[in-house]
Design a protein around this motif. Structure first.
Motif: not given
Length: 282
Positions: A65-72, A171-176, A178-185
């Motif tokens: 999925l596009r994006g980066r891991h999110l920051s809590l 965990a944060p590394h299991n979310f991507m 995208s700048g608009e929302g978060a997706a689970l991986i």
């Protein structure tokens, strides 16, 4: 890996027992995807299997999925993570599935009692810290006792009837992000569990990585509730889980496995401070 269809994730699994689990998980993830939730499903072979068998190993392929891991540490991203969990839970992925059995998980109280027992044993390796451990031991025992009450059974019953698939490792590394929302991986640990458990794990990560701030938990619960409100029993389970001093337990639990005295005191001091702040907000 890079393919003509874009970047993909290739994973290997061991054991014949994984075939049934991957079959069940693939069906559940397909249902989640069809409901409009952004996730990375398992790509299927021409024969419809969600895995490839090669040299005694099972392999799955998923789109990256596009994006980066999110920051809590960022409020907007924390709330997006809570909403992503709610969007996952609102889909009846396991409702009337004949494979849901393979994604059932042990009762919550068993997991947290086990971690408490292992942490308890680890404390005997450093008697100088035993006095600091005892208050957290009492909190953990009480939380495990509460988790054995009827509210957990009712909450699990309700969520199983709905068919909510739980991630079980948010965990944060299991979310991507995208700048608009978060997706689970990474759904390797997923199963049919109590929804409140996913939210609890997410808030634990926020507490440990972000540091406590006023309203940290309440905002995340509110963001979740806007999409998939917690019922009374799930709220009761969440309260019991939040009384469990997971950060301190984890440090002792890890120390029991590594015997690393060098970092124990520093990490334990941070965990204890964060747990005290958690209790203030509760």
């Amino acid at each position: 890996m890079q393919t003509s269809g874009g970047a993909m994730i290739l994973k290997r699994y061991e054991g014949n027992g994984m075939r049934r689990r991957l079959d069940a998980l693939a069906d559940a993830l397909d249902a989640v995807l069809l409901a409009g939730v952004e996730i990375a499903p398992y790509l299927r072979t021409d024969s419809g299997l969600p895995y490839i068998v090669d040299r005694n190993g099972l392999y799955t392929i998923q789109p990256w999925l596009r994006g980066r891991h999110l920051s809590l540490k960022v409020r907007e991203e924390r709330l997006a993570a809570a909403r992503a969990l709610a969007n996952l839970h609102r889909v009846p992925a396991g409702h009337s599935s004949d494979k849901a059995f393979y994604l059932r998980v042990p009762p919550l109280w068993e997991k947290y009692r086990h971690r408490l027992e292992k942490a308890q044993l680890a404390t005997f390796k450093d008697p100088t810290l035993r006095d600091a451990w005892r208050p957290f031991q009492q909190l953990a025992r009480h939380a495990v006792y509460e988790l054995q009450q009827s509210s957990l059974v009712r909450a699990l019953d309700h969520d199983l009837q709905h068919g909510s698939l739980c991630h079980r490792d948010p965990a944060p590394h299991n979310f991507m992000w995208s700048g608009e929302g978060a997706a689970l991986i990474d759904f390797d640990l997923s199963g049919y569990d109590v929804r409140a458990h996913d939210l609890y794990q997410l808030m634990n990560h926020a507490l440990y990585l972000n540091g406590w701030e006023s309203g940290l938990f309440a905002e995340m619960v509110e963001a979740y509730d806007q999409i998939m409100p917690l019922d009374v029993d799930n709220r009761s389970v969440l309260q019991s889980l939040m009384r469990y001093p997971s950060l301190v337990i984890r440090e002792w639990y890890d120390f029991g496995k590594t015997d690393n005295h060098h970092t124990l005191r520093t990490r334990l001091a941070w965990a204890q401070m964060q747990e005290e702040k958690r209790q203030q907000e509760l």
